[in-house]
Design an enzyme around this catalytic site. Structure first.
Site, short mmCIF file in Angstrom:
data_model
loop_
_atom_site.label_atom_id
_atom_site.label_comp_id
_atom_site.label_asym_id
_atom_site.label_seq_id
_atom_site.Cartn_x
_atom_site.Cartn_y
_atom_site.Cartn_z
N SER A 158 -10.59 9.23 -3.31
CA SER A 158 -9.19 9.59 -3.05
C SER A 158 -8.29 8.93 -4.09
O SER A 158 -8.67 7.93 -4.70
CB SER A 158 -8.78 9.18 -1.63
OG SER A 158 -9.11 7.84 -1.38
N GLU B 12 -4.21 7.71 -4.93
CA GLU B 12 -2.90 7.40 -4.34
C GLU B 12 -1.78 7.55 -5.37
O GLU B 12 -1.90 7.07 -6.50
CB GLU B 12 -2.95 5.95 -3.82
CG GLU B 12 -1.64 5.46 -3.26
CD GLU B 12 -1.79 4.08 -2.61
OE1 GLU B 12 -2.78 3.84 -1.89
OE2 GLU B 12 -0.89 3.25 -2.83
N ASP C 174 6.08 -3.36 3.72
CA ASP C 174 6.73 -4.57 3.24
C ASP C 174 8.19 -4.25 3.02
O ASP C 174 8.53 -3.26 2.39
CB ASP C 174 6.12 -5.03 1.91
CG ASP C 174 4.82 -5.77 2.12
OD1 ASP C 174 4.74 -6.53 3.11
OD2 ASP C 174 3.90 -5.59 1.32
N PHE D 135 2.23 -7.75 -9.41
CA PHE D 135 1.74 -7.08 -8.18
C PHE D 135 0.80 -8.01 -7.42
O PHE D 135 0.86 -8.14 -6.22
CB PHE D 135 0.87 -5.88 -8.54
CG PHE D 135 1.57 -4.58 -8.76
CD1 PHE D 135 2.95 -4.43 -8.61
CD2 PHE D 135 0.82 -3.46 -9.11
CE1 PHE D 135 3.54 -3.19 -8.83
CE2 PHE D 135 1.41 -2.23 -9.34
CZ PHE D 135 2.77 -2.11 -9.19
N HIS E 46 -11.05 4.47 -3.59
CA HIS E 46 -9.66 4.95 -3.49
C HIS E 46 -8.90 4.33 -4.67
O HIS E 46 -8.82 3.11 -4.79
CB HIS E 46 -9.04 4.45 -2.16
CG HIS E 46 -7.58 4.76 -2.00
ND1 HIS E 46 -7.12 5.96 -1.50
CD2 HIS E 46 -6.46 4.03 -2.27
CE1 HIS E 46 -5.78 5.95 -1.46
NE2 HIS E 46 -5.37 4.78 -1.93
C1 LIG Z 1 -4.24 1.08 0.99
C2 LIG Z 1 -2.87 0.48 1.11
C3 LIG Z 1 -1.75 1.29 1.03
C4 LIG Z 1 -0.46 0.77 1.16
N1 LIG Z 1 0.62 1.61 1.12
C5 LIG Z 1 1.86 1.13 1.35
C6 LIG Z 1 3.01 2.01 1.44
O1 LIG Z 1 2.90 3.22 1.25
N2 LIG Z 1 4.22 1.46 1.69
C7 LIG Z 1 4.37 0.10 1.90
O2 LIG Z 1 5.50 -0.35 2.18
N3 LIG Z 1 3.33 -0.75 1.82
C8 LIG Z 1 2.08 -0.26 1.56
N4 LIG Z 1 1.00 -1.12 1.51
C9 LIG Z 1 1.24 -2.57 1.62
C10 LIG Z 1 1.23 -3.03 3.10
O3 LIG Z 1 2.31 -2.45 3.78
C11 LIG Z 1 1.34 -4.54 3.06
O4 LIG Z 1 0.15 -5.11 2.60
C12 LIG Z 1 1.83 -5.21 4.33
O5 LIG Z 1 2.18 -6.55 4.01
C13 LIG Z 1 0.82 -5.25 5.44
O6 LIG Z 1 0.57 -4.02 5.96
P1 LIG Z 1 -0.59 -3.80 7.06
O7 LIG Z 1 -0.50 -2.41 7.51
O8 LIG Z 1 -1.88 -4.29 6.56
O9 LIG Z 1 -0.03 -4.80 8.21
P2 LIG Z 1 -0.65 -5.52 9.47
O10 LIG Z 1 -2.00 -4.96 9.82
O11 LIG Z 1 0.40 -5.46 10.50
O12 LIG Z 1 -0.90 -7.00 8.95
C14 LIG Z 1 0.15 -7.75 8.35
C15 LIG Z 1 -0.03 -9.25 8.61
O13 LIG Z 1 0.21 -9.55 9.97
C16 LIG Z 1 -0.96 -10.09 10.62
N5 LIG Z 1 -1.07 -9.32 11.87
C17 LIG Z 1 -1.55 -8.04 12.01
N6 LIG Z 1 -1.43 -7.64 13.29
C18 LIG Z 1 -0.85 -8.66 13.97
C19 LIG Z 1 -0.46 -8.83 15.33
N7 LIG Z 1 -0.63 -7.86 16.23
N8 LIG Z 1 0.13 -10.02 15.70
C20 LIG Z 1 0.33 -11.02 14.77
N9 LIG Z 1 -0.04 -10.90 13.47
C21 LIG Z 1 -0.62 -9.73 13.07
C22 LIG Z 1 -2.12 -9.84 9.66
O14 LIG Z 1 -3.08 -10.88 9.72
C23 LIG Z 1 -1.43 -9.80 8.31
O15 LIG Z 1 -1.26 -11.10 7.80
C24 LIG Z 1 -0.29 -0.63 1.35
C25 LIG Z 1 -1.42 -1.47 1.39
C26 LIG Z 1 -2.70 -0.94 1.27
C27 LIG Z 1 -3.89 -1.85 1.30
#
Ligand SMILES: Cc1cc2nc3c(=O)[nH]c(=O)nc-3n(C[C@H](O)[C@H](O)[C@H](O)COP(=O)(O)OP(=O)(O)OC[C@H]3O[C@@H](n4cnc5c(N)ncnc54)[C@H](O)[C@@H]3O)c2cc1C
Length: 280
Positions: A8, A10, A101, A208, A258
């Protein structure tokens, strides 16, 4: 090379007409590699909502599978509900669900604190309509309290209904394999596809990486620094390093790749050619 690999690519949603035209060219080139899908990033808080959607619909109209990213942070349930309805009405069936973020300096408020809450909400609202990918961090998310808690929270996204995961990029294949072992030991059984960041530019990569917590190994950092302003040498070194990484990952059993394309095709096409992947 295994034809069942999930490949895939991105993209980010372009801001200008020139960017849109360039992305069309990039897509044309990468489509020859027959990826499973193209994904399109989403600015946290909805800042790219329309551009993400426009890009996704254009990809879909060209006959390819498109997966919009969707991020929960600083969004209301109502805003996410309406976005999901919009995608559903346009027959989009694949999402990458993230926390997102927030750009520094902005205040965050919203109904979703973490990605697991977003995945739960998507499943509650739309059942199994969407195939959902989530993010995984072989080198541990930079805000995580510990590697153990990060893994548990990753599992909570899978338990909430994610079908698969894409990792943050890394340059050390062992980090991925160790993470895969830990996932297996924790009962996480979904495919976890490594995210691959080609090396285009050292300063940009370094910036980054310090934000997202991806480690550039010391030997690689110093070899990239040695290239200085010689972009051709840097890209050639980057291609060797990334091709080798992909080879190690695939021969060690990774289910696919990916690519973070930064809307460019050239380097990735060469890497795929070197890997012998012509048909996804
Ligand atoms: C493949 C990929 C694509 C991405 N695309 C984008 C995008 O399009 N736009 C964008 O803004 N960002 C994007 N990101 C970045 C991503 O949003 C950041 O890395 C963000 O900081 C974490 O997102 P997450 O979904 O992993 O969060 P989470 O899974 O919520 O985790 C974030 C942090 O919180 C902790 N955590 C998780 N769940 C809980 C909980 N229930 N209670 C307490 N702590 C918790 C975790 O340990 C981690 O440290 C992408 C990242 C990846 C790997």
């Amino acid at each position: 090379m295994n034809n069942k690999l999930v490949i895939s690519f991105e993209f980010f949603p372009p801001k200008t007409a020139e960017g849109v035209a360039k992305l069309r060219e990039t897509r044309k080139q990468l489509a020859q590699l027959q990826p499973k899908f193209f994904s399109v990033t989403f600015g946290a808080g909805g800042s790219t909502r329309d551009r993400t959607k426009d890009t996704v619909l254009e990809i879909q109209a060209e006959g390819y599978e498109a997966a919009p990213h969707i991020s929960g942070i600083s969004s209301s349930k109502e805003a996410i509900r309406s976005l999901l309805a919009d995608y559903r009405a346009n027959n989009i069936r694949h999402l990458v669900a993230l926390r997102g973020d927030i750009p520094s300096g902005e205040v965050t408020a919203g109904d979703f604190r973490h990605a697991n809450e977003l995945v739960t909400f998507i499943r509650q609202e739309t059942g199994n309509w969407f195939e959902i990918e989530v993010a995984a961090y072989p080198e541990v998310h930079p805000e995580a309290k510990s590697a153990v808690s990060d893994l548990q929270y990753f599992k909570s996204k899978v338990d909430a209904g994610a079908n698969a995961a894409i990792t943050q990029y890394f340059y050390n294949a062992d980090a991925y394999f160790r993470f895969m072992d830990q996932c297996a030991a924790s009962g996480i059984n979904v495919p976890i596809v490594p995210g691959i960041m080609p090396i285009y530019n050292y300063i940009q990569l370094s910036r980054f990486s310090s934000v997202c917590g991806a480690e550039i190994p010391r030997w690689l950092r110093s070899r990239l620094q040695d290239c200085g302003d010689d972009l051709a040498s840097l890209r050639s070194l980057g291609m060797d390093v990334v091709t080798d990484l992909c080879e190690q990952l695939l021969s060690g059993g990774a289910p696919g790749l990916h690519f973070y394309t930064l809307n460019q095709a050239g380097i990735i096409s060469t890497i795929m050619q070197r890997l012998g992947i012509q048909h996804g």
